[in-house]
Structure formats: structure tokens, C-alpha cells
Scaffold this motif. Structure first.
Motif, PDB file in Angstrom:
ATOM      1  N   GLY A 246      -4.035  -6.767   8.885  1.00  0.00           N
ATOM      2  CA  GLY A 246      -3.122  -5.900   9.608  1.00  0.00           C
ATOM      3  C   GLY A 246      -1.990  -5.367   8.760  1.00  0.00           C
ATOM      4  O   GLY A 246      -1.441  -4.309   9.033  1.00  0.00           O
ATOM      5  N   TYR A 247      -1.609  -6.091   7.714  1.00  0.00           N
ATOM      6  CA  TYR A 247      -0.416  -5.726   6.970  1.00  0.00           C
ATOM      7  C   TYR A 247      -0.628  -5.610   5.459  1.00  0.00           C
ATOM      8  O   TYR A 247       0.266  -5.172   4.756  1.00  0.00           O
ATOM      9  N   ALA A 248      -1.769  -6.044   4.952  1.00  0.00           N
ATOM     10  CA  ALA A 248      -1.927  -6.129   3.502  1.00  0.00           C
ATOM     11  C   ALA A 248      -3.214  -5.460   3.047  1.00  0.00           C
ATOM     12  O   ALA A 248      -4.170  -5.320   3.795  1.00  0.00           O
ATOM     13  N   ILE A 249      -3.201  -5.046   1.797  1.00  0.00           N
ATOM     14  CA  ILE A 249      -4.388  -4.501   1.151  1.00  0.00           C
ATOM     15  C   ILE A 249      -4.662  -5.356  -0.078  1.00  0.00           C
ATOM     16  O   ILE A 249      -3.806  -5.485  -0.955  1.00  0.00           O
ATOM     17  N   GLY A 250      -5.847  -5.950  -0.123  1.00  0.00           N
ATOM     18  CA  GLY A 250      -6.182  -6.798  -1.261  1.00  0.00           C
ATOM     19  C   GLY A 250      -5.265  -8.004  -1.387  1.00  0.00           C
ATOM     20  O   GLY A 250      -4.893  -8.391  -2.491  1.00  0.00           O
ATOM     21  N   LYS A 251      -4.890  -8.583  -0.228  1.00  0.00           N
ATOM     22  CA  LYS A 251      -4.043  -9.782  -0.204  1.00  0.00           C
ATOM     23  C   LYS A 251      -2.643  -9.521  -0.762  1.00  0.00           C
ATOM     24  O   LYS A 251      -1.970 -10.440  -1.214  1.00  0.00           O
ATOM     25  N   VAL A 252      -2.220  -8.273  -0.757  1.00  0.00           N
ATOM     26  CA  VAL A 252      -0.866  -7.927  -1.188  1.00  0.00           C
ATOM     27  C   VAL A 252      -0.175  -7.228  -0.023  1.00  0.00           C
ATOM     28  O   VAL A 252      -0.640  -6.191   0.463  1.00  0.00           O
ATOM     29  N   MET A 253       0.950  -7.798   0.431  1.00  0.00           N
ATOM     30  CA  MET A 253       1.686  -7.263   1.563  1.00  0.00           C
ATOM     31  C   MET A 253       2.896  -6.481   1.085  1.00  0.00           C
ATOM     32  O   MET A 253       3.692  -6.987   0.291  1.00  0.00           O
ATOM     33  N   SER A 254       3.046  -5.264   1.571  1.00  0.00           N
ATOM     34  CA  SER A 254       4.193  -4.452   1.231  1.00  0.00           C
ATOM     35  C   SER A 254       5.326  -4.741   2.207  1.00  0.00           C
ATOM     36  O   SER A 254       5.115  -4.859   3.413  1.00  0.00           O
ATOM     37  N   MET A 255       6.554  -4.855   1.674  1.00  0.00           N
ATOM     38  CA  MET A 255       7.722  -5.135   2.499  1.00  0.00           C
ATOM     39  C   MET A 255       8.875  -4.271   2.017  1.00  0.00           C
ATOM     40  O   MET A 255       9.186  -4.246   0.835  1.00  0.00           O
ATOM     41  N   ARG A 256       9.507  -3.542   2.951  1.00  0.00           N
ATOM     42  CA  ARG A 256      10.691  -2.763   2.601  1.00  0.00           C
ATOM     43  C   ARG A 256      11.895  -3.334   3.328  1.00  0.00           C
ATOM     44  O   ARG A 256      11.920  -3.369   4.565  1.00  0.00           O
ATOM     45  N   VAL A 257      12.883  -3.797   2.580  1.00  0.00           N
ATOM     46  CA  VAL A 257      14.081  -4.368   3.180  1.00  0.00           C
ATOM     47  C   VAL A 257      15.045  -3.247   3.543  1.00  0.00           C
ATOM     48  O   VAL A 257      14.857  -2.094   3.172  1.00  0.00           O
ATOM     49  N   ALA A 258      16.106  -3.615   4.274  1.00  0.00           N
ATOM     50  CA  ALA A 258      16.990  -2.615   4.857  1.00  0.00           C
ATOM     51  C   ALA A 258      17.699  -1.744   3.825  1.00  0.00           C
ATOM     52  O   ALA A 258      18.067  -0.605   4.116  1.00  0.00           O
ATOM     53  N   ASP A 259      17.894  -2.252   2.596  1.00  0.00           N
ATOM     54  CA  ASP A 259      18.589  -1.442   1.587  1.00  0.00           C
ATOM     55  C   ASP A 259      17.669  -0.423   0.921  1.00  0.00           C
ATOM     56  O   ASP A 259      18.090   0.315   0.035  1.00  0.00           O
ATOM     57  N   GLY A 260      16.410  -0.376   1.350  1.00  0.00           N
ATOM     58  CA  GLY A 260      15.464   0.586   0.808  1.00  0.00           C
ATOM     59  C   GLY A 260      14.553   0.044  -0.274  1.00  0.00           C
ATOM     60  O   GLY A 260      13.592   0.714  -0.666  1.00  0.00           O
ATOM     61  N   SER A 261      14.828  -1.163  -0.781  1.00  0.00           N
ATOM     62  CA  SER A 261      13.976  -1.757  -1.819  1.00  0.00           C
ATOM     63  C   SER A 261      12.609  -2.114  -1.249  1.00  0.00           C
ATOM     64  O   SER A 261      12.496  -2.585  -0.116  1.00  0.00           O
ATOM     65  N   VAL A 262      11.569  -1.877  -2.046  1.00  0.00           N
ATOM     66  CA  VAL A 262      10.200  -2.174  -1.630  1.00  0.00           C
ATOM     67  C   VAL A 262       9.652  -3.278  -2.525  1.00  0.00           C
ATOM     68  O   VAL A 262       9.734  -3.196  -3.753  1.00  0.00           O
ATOM     69  N   TYR A 263       9.095  -4.316  -1.906  1.00  0.00           N
ATOM     70  CA  TYR A 263       8.520  -5.435  -2.645  1.00  0.00           C
ATOM     71  C   TYR A 263       7.063  -5.611  -2.233  1.00  0.00           C
ATOM     72  O   TYR A 263       6.700  -5.402  -1.073  1.00  0.00           O
ATOM     73  N   GLU A 264       6.246  -5.985  -3.175  1.00  0.00           N
ATOM     74  CA  GLU A 264       4.842  -6.278  -2.929  1.00  0.00           C
ATOM     75  C   GLU A 264       4.660  -7.793  -2.998  1.00  0.00           C
ATOM     76  O   GLU A 264       4.818  -8.392  -4.058  1.00  0.00           O
ATOM     77  N   LEU A 265       4.330  -8.412  -1.868  1.00  0.00           N
ATOM     78  CA  LEU A 265       4.216  -9.862  -1.784  1.00  0.00           C
ATOM     79  C   LEU A 265       2.754 -10.293  -1.800  1.00  0.00           C
ATOM     80  O   LEU A 265       1.931  -9.752  -1.050  1.00  0.00           O
ATOM     81  N   LYS A 266       2.450 -11.271  -2.630  1.00  0.00           N
ATOM     82  CA  LYS A 266       1.089 -11.792  -2.722  1.00  0.00           C
ATOM     83  C   LYS A 266       0.868 -12.852  -1.646  1.00  0.00           C
ATOM     84  O   LYS A 266       1.716 -13.711  -1.421  1.00  0.00           O
ATOM     85  N   LEU A 267      -0.286 -12.783  -1.009  1.00  0.00           N
ATOM     86  CA  LEU A 267      -0.661 -13.779  -0.006  1.00  0.00           C
ATOM     87  C   LEU A 267      -1.655 -14.761  -0.610  1.00  0.00           C
ATOM     88  O   LEU A 267      -2.704 -14.360  -1.114  1.00  0.00           O
ATOM     89  N   PRO A 268      -1.343 -16.059  -0.593  1.00  0.00           N
ATOM     90  CA  PRO A 268      -2.306 -17.037  -1.105  1.00  0.00           C
ATOM     91  C   PRO A 268      -3.533 -17.132  -0.214  1.00  0.00           C
ATOM     92  O   PRO A 268      -3.488 -16.764   0.965  1.00  0.00           O
TER      93      PRO A 268
END
Length: 387
Positions: A246-268
Motif C-alpha cells: 500500500g505504501y512502498a515500492i520494492g520494500k522502500v517506503m517514501s515519507m515526506r515530513v512537514a518541513d518538506g524533506s523526503v526520506y526513503e525508508l527501507k522495510l525489513p
């Protein structure tokens, strides 16, 4: 038990450094965040973004800081400093209130309008150095209202605001986040990961869902997976990895925090995987009197819990549940979806309650597997190992 060496190596070094610390573990507050593709956030979360802008410079982040300050967690110290200050630290755990889904549905029935609003989120813990998800505690809030007119944008905005802030004794999503932090724990040993890794919805059920859930691929499946994950986590106290499809592509989840920064989080990879198949919704007349008619709204699902690498199955059974809804004789139209949703949520809540150690007679008639007691015992051990 066979394990993924890359995750074992990382987690052993990471958690091993926490053992024997004299000071309490510090977790930095990443604040409010949206999951998924950053480019589609405006389309997926328009009402939450409108609320955030209406709150001025502090936004939703400012409210989060107020709420967690009033109810701080006990298992760790929550640092509300700037997230970027974590760069260069040897230990850098962060937590975000990550919004996963925003559903706003308006349906017209004769002269009435039914408004259904749901927000799905989670308290997401991750390692800021390696951008790896450590654990998550899902939760949701919902609002159902019946109006004698079509709702205006301002009326919807008011109800979304209520879902964030709460009303009276009913907690909003900010309080639910604070409650999740209060019960959260970070283990001193290598954790085991649990995840609802697969969800399916039959074509028969899809026809009974509102357009907001049924029209886009994967949305209904994510709704079912989130509901099951929330029930298991809230009743057993066990963290659970997000539903990746639902939220990730290839076990990598994209997250954008309120200040506009975008992080790619790995799912084990999960040590234990749960699959859920929603196969049927049904409505049956239960009783009829002059004042109205009561119906049983039923749901049926198949749930499987297994250890993927060892190909070991702990639970594999169908379950059914029915909830009664009374419709007054004066009501000319009936919206079935909220009742179907209650039936499904009730099924997941009852099953999770049993897995948490409860003794619910519902299980005997609800489960199709003849050895369900044995399956429940085995699954309880799995869940306990993931705390």
C-alpha cells in the motif's frame, strides 16, 4: 531459525549498542509526515493539508508537540529538537506520526447526505542513519454523520479538524499518536518483525464498497490490511510493519515530513507474515417490528499466519462475524457500508482479543478450522516473540 544476514548484522550492531546504557534511550520526534509518493500528496491528503495550512506557522507539528509534552512516553526520552541534528550521531532513532490514508466519502440518499471520514496513521520508529524502519504502531479515527443537505467544504474541514483534535472524551489522531508512544517499547535485543504482507478483496465485496475504496487499485486491500494490523497491534501491544504494497515500492517506503524533506525508508523482511482475504459481505433480516427492521451484517475472511523462510504455517482458517443494525421504519434509505465495516472491524477485534489472551466464545462458531485452538496457541507464541 534462518534469518536475513544483512538485517541481523545491522540490528545486532544497532541494538547491541543500547544494552547497558546508564541513561534512558532518546528518540527524536520527526513530527507529522505523509506516506507514499511525495508528488501525489496533495491529491491523496487534501483535507489534512488544508488543516495544516490553516494552523499557521506551527501547523500540525505544533499541535503534536503540545500533545506529547502533556503525555510523554515512559520507555524512552522524546527529544523534540530539529531532526537534522541527528546527522553524525552514532545512535539516531526517530519517530513520526505518519499519515497513511485519508478517506472522505459523501453519499446521497433521497434528501439525506451521509458523510464518512477516516484517517489511518501510525507511530513509525526508524533509524535516521540507515533510514530503516524499526517498528510501527498503527491506529485510525473515523467520523460518520448524516446531514439533510450536501456538505460544504467548510463542513468537511470542520469534521477533519475534529478527527485530529478530538472532541470531549473521544481522542483525535494526535491523542492516539501520544497513546501509541506511551505504550511503545524499543527492545534491547534483535527484534522479530511481524507484518500483514498480503491482502485481497473479492469482486463480490468490492461491489459493496464506496467508490473511494473500490475505484483505485490497491486502496481496498490497503484498507483491509490496515484494519487487521491496527486490531492486532492495539489488542496485543505488538508493533507491526506497515503493509508494504500500500505504501512502498520494492520494500522502500517514501515519507515526506512537514518541513518538506523526503526520506526513503527501507522495510525489513518480516519474520512472520500475515495474509488476509476478504471474501464476503452479506446482509440478512434478523427481526421486524412496527418500529423498524434489524439486520445482521456479516463478513467472512481467511487469515493465514506463517514463517515465510521456513514455510511453517501457524494459522490458516476462515472466520466469520455478524453485527446487528436496526433500521427505523421511518428511514427511507439505508447505507450498508458502515455496518459492513463494523462487522469486519468486529471480526478483527475479536480475533485479536483471543490472540491477546482473551477467552471469547465467539471463536468456536466463527472459525472454520477444526484445530483452531491449537492454531491460536501457536500464533500467540509468534506474537509474543515480536514484542
Amino acid at each position: 531459525m534462518v534469518r536475513h544476514s544483512r538485517w541481523v548484522a545491522f540490528l545486532f550492531l544497532f541494538w547491541g549498542g543500547l544494552v547497558g546504557q546508564a541513561l534512558a534511550l532518546s528518540v527524536s520526534l520527526a513530527g507529522f509526515a505523509y506516506s507514499g509518493d511525495a508528488a501525489s500528496i496533495t491529491a491523496r491528503f487534501p483535507h489534512s493539508q488544508r488543516l495544516d495550512k490553516s494552523l499557521g506557522a506551527g501547523g500540525i507539528n505544533g499541535l503534536i508537540r503540545q500533545v506529547v509534552a502533556a503525555q510523554p512516553p515512559t520507555a524512552f526520552e522524546l527529544d523534540t529538537a530539529n531532526l537534522m541534528e541527528l546527522k553524525g550521531r552514532d545512535q539516531a532513532i526517530a519517530v513520526a506520526l505518519m499519515l497513511n490514508g485519508e478517506t472522505v466519502s459523501t453519499e446521497r440518499f433521497g434528501g439525506l447526505s451521509k458523510v464518512f471520514i477516516q484517517l489511518r496513521a501510525q507511530a513509525m520508529f526508524f533509524d535516521f542513519k540507515t533510514m530503516t524502519v524499526l517498528r510501527a504502531y498503527p491506529f485510525s479515527v473515523a467520523y460518520v454523520d448524516l446531514l439533510d443537505h450536501a456538505p460544504t467544504e467548510d463542513e468537511i474541514a470542520e469534521r477533519v479538524r475534529t478527527l485530529y483534535l478530538g472532541a470531549g472524551t473521544t481522542p483525535g489522531i494526535l491523542n492516539r499518536f501520544s497513546e501509541a508512544l506511551a505504550r511503545a517499547s524499543l527492545p534491547a535485543q534483535v527484534p522479530r518483525f511481524l507484518q500483514v504482507s498480503q491482502a485481497t478483496v473479492s469482486d463480490e465485496v468490492r461491489k459493496l464498497l464506496p467508490a473511494e475504496l473500490a475505484s483505485q487499485p490497491g486502496v481496498a486491500e490497503t484498507w483491509v490490511a490496515d484494519m487487521l494490523a491496527e486490531a492486532i497491534s492495539s489488542r496485543t501491544g505488538v508493533p507491526i510493519l506497515p503493509y508494504a504494497k500500500g505504501y512502498a515500492i520494492g520494500k522502500v517506503m517514501s515519507m515526506r515530513v512537514a518541513d518538506g524533506s523526503v526520506y526513503e525508508l527501507k522495510l525489513p523482511e518480516p519474520d512472520y507474515a500475515i495474509s488476509v482475504d476478504l471474501t464476503r459481505f452479506g446482509r440478512f433480516e434478523h427481526a421486524k417490528v412496527a418500529a423498524g427492521t434489524s439486520y445482521i451484517y456479516a463478513s467472512k475472511v481467511a487469515v493465514k499466519v506463517q514463517q515465510p523462510l521456513a514455510n511453517r504455517v501457524y494459522m490458516n482458517s476462515e472466520f466469520k462475524n455478524g453485527e446487528v443494525k436496526t433500521v427505523p421504519s421511518s428511514q427511507r434509505s439505508v447505507d450498508d457500508f458502515p455496518a459492513y465495516s463494523d462487522s469486519l472491524r468486529g471480526l478483527f477485534t475479536k480475533l485479536s482479543g483471543v490472540l491477546a489472551g482473551g477467552n471469547d466464545p465467539w471463536l468456536k462458531d466463527a472459525a472454520a478450522a477444526p484445530d483452531i485452538d491449537k492454531q491460536i496457541t501457536a500464533t500467540k507464541e509468534v506474537i509474543q516473540s515480536c514484542k
